[in-house]
Design a protein around this motif. Structure first.
Motif, PDB file in Angstrom:
ATOM      1  N   SER A  69     -54.024 -10.096 -67.980  1.00  0.00           N
ATOM      2  CA  SER A  69     -53.572  -8.881 -67.291  1.00  0.00           C
ATOM      3  C   SER A  69     -52.944  -7.891 -68.259  1.00  0.00           C
ATOM      4  CB  SER A  69     -52.569  -9.246 -66.189  1.00  0.00           C
ATOM      5  OG  SER A  69     -53.176 -10.031 -65.197  1.00  0.00           O
ATOM      6  N   LEU A  70     -52.092  -8.390 -69.150  1.00  0.00           N
ATOM      7  CA  LEU A  70     -51.434  -7.514 -70.117  1.00  0.00           C
ATOM      8  C   LEU A  70     -52.434  -6.919 -71.098  1.00  0.00           C
ATOM      9  CD1 LEU A  70     -48.558  -6.607 -70.393  1.00  0.00           C
ATOM     10  CD2 LEU A  70     -48.148  -8.453 -72.024  1.00  0.00           C
ATOM     11  N   ALA A 257     -49.858  -7.030 -56.625  1.00  0.00           N
ATOM     12  CA  ALA A 257     -48.425  -6.838 -56.853  1.00  0.00           C
ATOM     13  C   ALA A 257     -48.011  -7.409 -58.208  1.00  0.00           C
ATOM     14  CB  ALA A 257     -47.623  -7.502 -55.732  1.00  0.00           C
ATOM     15  N   GLN A 258     -48.581  -8.565 -58.563  1.00  0.00           N
ATOM     16  CA  GLN A 258     -48.293  -9.165 -59.866  1.00  0.00           C
ATOM     17  C   GLN A 258     -48.763  -8.256 -61.000  1.00  0.00           C
ATOM     18  OE1 GLN A 258     -49.904 -13.100 -60.272  1.00  0.00           O
ATOM     19  NE2 GLN A 258     -49.177 -13.371 -62.362  1.00  0.00           N
ATOM     20  N   VAL A 263     -47.476  -4.016 -65.261  1.00  0.00           N
ATOM     21  CA  VAL A 263     -47.480  -2.632 -65.738  1.00  0.00           C
ATOM     22  C   VAL A 263     -46.047  -2.134 -65.920  1.00  0.00           C
ATOM     23  CG1 VAL A 263     -48.140  -0.253 -65.192  1.00  0.00           C
ATOM     24  CG2 VAL A 263     -49.707  -2.119 -64.672  1.00  0.00           C
ATOM     25  N   GLN A 264     -45.178  -2.465 -64.970  1.00  0.00           N
ATOM     26  CA  GLN A 264     -43.785  -2.036 -65.053  1.00  0.00           C
ATOM     27  C   GLN A 264     -43.102  -2.573 -66.302  1.00  0.00           C
ATOM     28  OE1 GLN A 264     -42.557  -3.572 -61.218  1.00  0.00           O
ATOM     29  NE2 GLN A 264     -42.599  -1.539 -60.264  1.00  0.00           N
ATOM     30  N   LYS A 265     -43.463  -3.796 -66.701  1.00  0.00           N
ATOM     31  CA  LYS A 265     -42.832  -4.411 -67.880  1.00  0.00           C
ATOM     32  C   LYS A 265     -43.500  -3.991 -69.180  1.00  0.00           C
ATOM     33  CE  LYS A 265     -43.389  -8.582 -66.246  1.00  0.00           C
ATOM     34  NZ  LYS A 265     -43.378 -10.072 -66.162  1.00  0.00           N
ATOM     35  N   SER A 266     -44.680  -3.368 -69.098  1.00  0.00           N
ATOM     36  CA  SER A 266     -45.437  -3.006 -70.299  1.00  0.00           C
ATOM     37  C   SER A 266     -44.872  -1.728 -70.930  1.00  0.00           C
ATOM     38  CB  SER A 266     -46.913  -2.802 -69.951  1.00  0.00           C
ATOM     39  OG  SER A 266     -47.094  -1.545 -69.304  1.00  0.00           O
ATOM     40  N   VAL A 351     -43.539   3.829 -61.276  1.00  0.00           N
ATOM     41  CA  VAL A 351     -44.484   2.797 -60.836  1.00  0.00           C
ATOM     42  C   VAL A 351     -43.868   1.976 -59.706  1.00  0.00           C
ATOM     43  CG1 VAL A 351     -45.728   0.722 -61.524  1.00  0.00           C
ATOM     44  CG2 VAL A 351     -45.605   2.678 -63.084  1.00  0.00           C
ATOM     45  N   LYS A 352     -44.615   1.840 -58.603  1.00  0.00           N
ATOM     46  CA  LYS A 352     -44.123   1.088 -57.440  1.00  0.00           C
ATOM     47  C   LYS A 352     -45.237   0.211 -56.899  1.00  0.00           C
ATOM     48  CE  LYS A 352     -40.800   4.599 -55.913  1.00  0.00           C
ATOM     49  NZ  LYS A 352     -41.001   5.472 -57.096  1.00  0.00           N
TER      50      LYS A 352
END
Length: 924
Positions: A69-70, A257-258, A263-266, A351-352
């Motif tokens: 994903s990352l 959602a995962q 994305v939020q942590k990237s 981002v939500k």
């Protein structure tokens, strides 16, 4: 208001960029990453970048636990970052050079004049003067510069708007809430005055209003009115030009959602305009609509409320006198243009995920479903479920435009099955009879109030329903539960043959489908059934409808009777089934598929209620071809994509994709090679040959040998052992045999035994107990060393469950889980592939290859449950000598295939297992 850039289309800019910029070298690309990436992640991102840059179709395989994903996020968004930067640079260059010819008059730059002279004659009419061609080119350049300047201004306005939103969003919210409270107070006062003025006639007015909402509005086909409905027209007016974006889709909302959290942590989490899309069922914040339960009912009710709103607006604009009984038609308080624009702006700032979007919608008193749709044009990354992207009508309704965009389909191992399932439909004899009875009663009650066009289409639908029941061998006028069919069995027909057999080939199904969609007849019918299908208020019409009520109840014996209270009072009921006509509409739509791409399966069982008509899509490439054709690039990714031949042959080749455009990428695992031990075991402890064919697997000696193998494995494997069986029935048979022979008791000495439940709501509890047992055994140091989980291939435990570390130190696959070869659907699919796909010399026929591929996809998904991170280790045991065949081995993932050891006898196999687990488990 936030605006996406207008002007030069992405297609034109892409062409310009391709001419002006060379594809950057891999070493020149900078991939921001939250930590130092693995080498395989670097390779993954570099290959992904090249696929997007070159506009290709990529099939990417990255095992679970390797940070797929990352890698997708950082690789794709790095490309988008560079693309937008090059786009801005090219715009600036064109603006600078494009203004020169306009300023210097007739002193044309040599490059431009020479280019005009070098233009081939085919591009302009023969004999056209040079000055005309130069004039036209100068005009095009002037227009291009003007559009680029407009686009630059709008982009700056959008960026400034985004900055401002961060500061004043809270102030706007507060002002909105005060205004809403004032409006609500005024509305309540106005309603109170109207009710007081209504006096004793108010109750009668309410009853008339309920009746009015159930009557179909006057229907006009598109040919007659020439334009779309008011809702569509209004939404088209709000349409903005779409920026270049990436559509990311996955299978479930939890997976989406995962991904959003990743994305939020990237490194891209703060600068990316991301929007999450979902169904009305997931995003609706109107409790009166949410409690309907059924997806179809929620959709229909929502659209109906928007229509009511637009009808009110059009009536107000025309200043026509209103009938009082039409005023109370419900509209949605969360659908307000200003509120939706505010919500749209806010969701693009940060981002939500879906849950955060719903919370924000409730706070803003705005609909998250429509707010997220309005945000699509300006978004850079759109996250959505499979169905919303892969189904053309759903895609269009959501406002998704794929032209020149990038699509990433994750968890795509079941992509072909997903497309087939989305476009297939099934209706039962009970649903056909129920829909016919409901629609007939509806027409009898409101026939005098319906226009001729409505009556004509209702009679056509009734005729179709009657013929569908007749073709199954039933009678539409009798109770389907009591009708025994004289002829039973399964029959397959082409679409045309089915239409002729049913005697409905003279009806235009396209027009009927359009009528159902536009008139919302199924929604009206559901409202009618809700009002009169339970308890009727005393009226002169009750005796006539009493039989209808009893008949409906007889068609649904499994539904408990609802309490004697009117539905309008809003009492929540445990079960709210959607109208059977809604299911039938899907079947009618499927019948409009091209004749060669689908089949109709007539399944005649003991009674009419158990019989069914099913549409089977044979060619999933047809709906997928539009996606591939419109998109700039498509990425199909997953943890286990092998065997990829299905994607190449059934999906891409049939969709018209050239083989040169398809790129395959498969990376290894992050674990050291010695942390995995895959074994193919060909015989058991008593030298019984292991070949679990359908004929042999139920033999007592085969089931006994399987139990002995597991006893040996449980003695040497610490922690958890997960054993997969081909089916629930076979697992039940083996378990019963072990219980009778005493093998179950022997197994229970070393491992506590758990079985996969058939009910989905029990899975979490079983997994929790399984996990606790393994933890306790590790701490107590008793003779019991862990737990044994008996699972089923294709069941709840074979996908989406992580058996990391001690939860899955060994995965056992009993036999080869081939699909049921006697299934009519599978046989028809095999025959279709044999007829349509070319047969390669020396290879098995396409139909047989399909069966093998379905089997190995299921195997790969199941054995992929173990090994979830870099330091994890596990053994994989394949119990069947057929796994040793080279064509079968070739369909295993490369990181497993390269380490496979084939053991013809059991002794060396158990010795290798003992050595592997002793070395990695340590002294414990």
């Amino acid at each position: 208001m936030l605006c996406a850039p207008h002007g030069v289309s992405d297609v034109l800019l892409t062409t310009v960029l391709t001419m002006a910029n060379k594809t950057p070298e891999v070493g020149d690309i900078h991939f921001p990453f939250p930590f130092t990436p693995y080498s395989i992640q670097k390779d993954f991102m570099a290959e992904l970048y090249q696929v997007l840059e070159a506009g290709k179709i990529g099939i990417f395989e990255s095992p679970t636990g390797t940070g797929k994903s990352l890698s997708l996020i950082c690789g794709a968004l790095s490309w988008l970052r560079d693309f937008e930067q090059k786009k801005r640079q090219e715009e600036a260059r064109l603006l600078e050079t494009g203004t020169l010819p306009l300023n210097v008059g007739k002193d044309q730059p040599p490059s431009l004049s020479s280019s005009c002279q070098e233009t081939p004659d085919v591009l302009r009419p023969a004999g056209e003067p040079d000055w005309v061609a130069q004039f036209m080119q100068k005009k095009e350049e002037r227009d291009l510069v003007d559009r680029l300047q407009e686009e630059r201004v709008r982009r700056r306005e959008r960026e400034e708007r985004l900055r401002q939103i961060r500061h004043n969003a809270q102030l706007k919210h507060a002002a909105k809430r005060v205004r809403q409270e004032e409006e609500e107070t005024e509305r309540l006062l106005r309603l109170s005055r109207e009710m007081l003025a209504g006096g004793p006639g108010a109750e009668q007015l309410e009853q008339l209003t309920g009746e009015e909402e159930l009557v179909l509005a006057e229907y006009e086909s598109d040919e007659e009115k020439g334009t779309a409905s008011g809702v569509d027209k209004d939404e088209d007016d709000l349409e903005e030009e779409h920026v270049t974006k990436i559509y990311y889709c996955s299978r479930t909302h939890s997976q989406l959602a995962q991904f959003v959290h990743e994305v939020q942590k990237s490194p891209f989490g703060k600068d990316t305009r991301l929007i999450s899309l979902g169904s009305r069922q997931n995003l609706c914040v109107n409790e009166d609509v949410r409690h309907l339960g059924s997806v179809q009912l929620i959709n229909d009710r929502c659209v109906e409320m928007q229509r009511n709103k637009h009808e009110r607006k059009s009536e107000a604009e025309e200043e026509k006198p209103k009938k009082r009984r039409q005023e109370p038609r419900a509209t949605c308080p969360f659908y307000n243009y200003e509120q939706l624009q505010l919500l749209r702006d806010e969701v693009l700032v940060e981002v939500k995920d879906i849950e955060q979007l719903v919370t924000l919608g409730k706070e803003a008193h705005a609909c998250p479903y429509y707010g997220s749709r309005f945000a699509i044009p300006a978004a850079q990354l759109v996250v959505l479920p499979y169905q919303m992207l892969l189904h053309a009508a759903t895609r269009q309704a959501a406002g998704i435009r794929l032209q020149g965009q990038v699509v990433v389909i994750d968890e795509a191992h079941n992509l072909i099955d997903t497309i087939t399932g989305i476009h297939s439909a099934e209706v039962s004899g009970s649903q056909l009879c129920q829909a016919h009875s409901q629609l007939l009663q509806y027409m009898e009650r409101y026939g005098r109030r319906l226009k001729a066009k409505n009556l004509m289409y209702i009679k056509q639908i009734l005729y179709l329903l009657e013929k569908f029941v007749t073709v199954l061998g039933g009678n539409i006028k009798q109770n389907p539960h009591s009708q025994r069919l004289s002829q039973t069995g399964t029959e397959l027909k082409t679409i045309n043959d089915f239409l002729f057999l049913s005697q409905i080939d003279n009806i235009n199904l396209f027009k009927v489908q359009r009528y159902c969609e536009k008139s919302m007849v199924s929604r009206k019918l559901f409202g009618f059934t809700e009002k009169y299908g339970a308890v009727l208020a005393p009226s002169r019409e009750q005796p006539r409808l009493a039989g209808f009520q009893q008949f409906l109840q007889s068609l649904q014996p499994e539904v408990t009777k609802t309490p004697a209270a009117p539905v309008e009072e809003g009492e929540a009921r445990a079960l709210r089934p959607s109208s059977p006509l809604m299911h039938i509409e899907g079947f009618l739509a499927a019948l409009t598929t091209a004749n060669q791409d689908g089949r109709v399966i007539l399944s005649r069982q003991g009674s009419l209620s158990q019989s069914s008509l099913k549409f089977l899509l044979l060619n999933p490439a047809v709906p997928f071809a539009q996606v591939v054709k419109e998109c700039r690039a498509v990425v199909i990714a997953g943890g286990t994509m092998q065997p990829v031949s299905d994607f190449r042959e059934q999906l891409l080749a049939c969709a018209g994709v050239d083989a040169e455009r398809v790129v395959e990428f498969s990376c290894g695992h992050v674990i050291p090679p010695d942390n995995i031990l895959p074994l193919v075991v060909c015989s058991g402890p008593s030298n019984q040959q292991l070949e679990f064919t359908y004929q042999q697997r139920e033999l007592p000696q085969m089931m006994t040998e399987t139990g002995r193998i597991l006893c040996n494995l449980c003695n040497v494997v610490p922690g958890g052992v997960v054993c997969f069986f081909p089916s629930y029935e076979y697992q039940r048979q083996v378990h019963a045999h072990w219980d009778k022979s005493g093998l179950l008791a022997r197994l229970a000495v070393r491992k506590k035994i758990f079985q996969e439940p058939k009910r989905a709501n029990q899975v979490e509890q079983v997994l929790l107990e399984y996990s606790k047992c393994i933890q306790c055994c590790g701490q107590m140091g008793s003779t019991m060393t862990g737990a044994l989980l008996l699972s089923v291939v294709g069941g709840k435990m074979s996908e989406g469950i992580n058996f990391s570390d001690n939860l899955g130190r060994c995965v056992v696959m009993v036999g080869m889980p081939y699909p049921n070869i006697k299934s009519p659907e599978l046989q028809e699919k095999m025959a279709y592939l044999d007829q349509t796909l070319p047969r390669t010399p020396g290879q098995v026929p396409p139909g047989k290859a399909l069966v093998e591929n379905l089997c190995m996809k299921a195997v790969n998904q199941s054995i992929g449950r173990a090994i979830r991170h870099q330091k994890d280790f596990a053994s994989i045991v394949l119990l069947d000598q057929r796994y040793a065949r080279p064509p079968i081995l070739a369909k295993l993932p490369a990181w497993i295939r390269d380490r496979v050891e084939i053991k013809t006898t059991f002794g060396p196999a158990i010795a290798a297992m003992r050595k592997f687990h002793r070395e990695r488990s340590g002294p414990s």
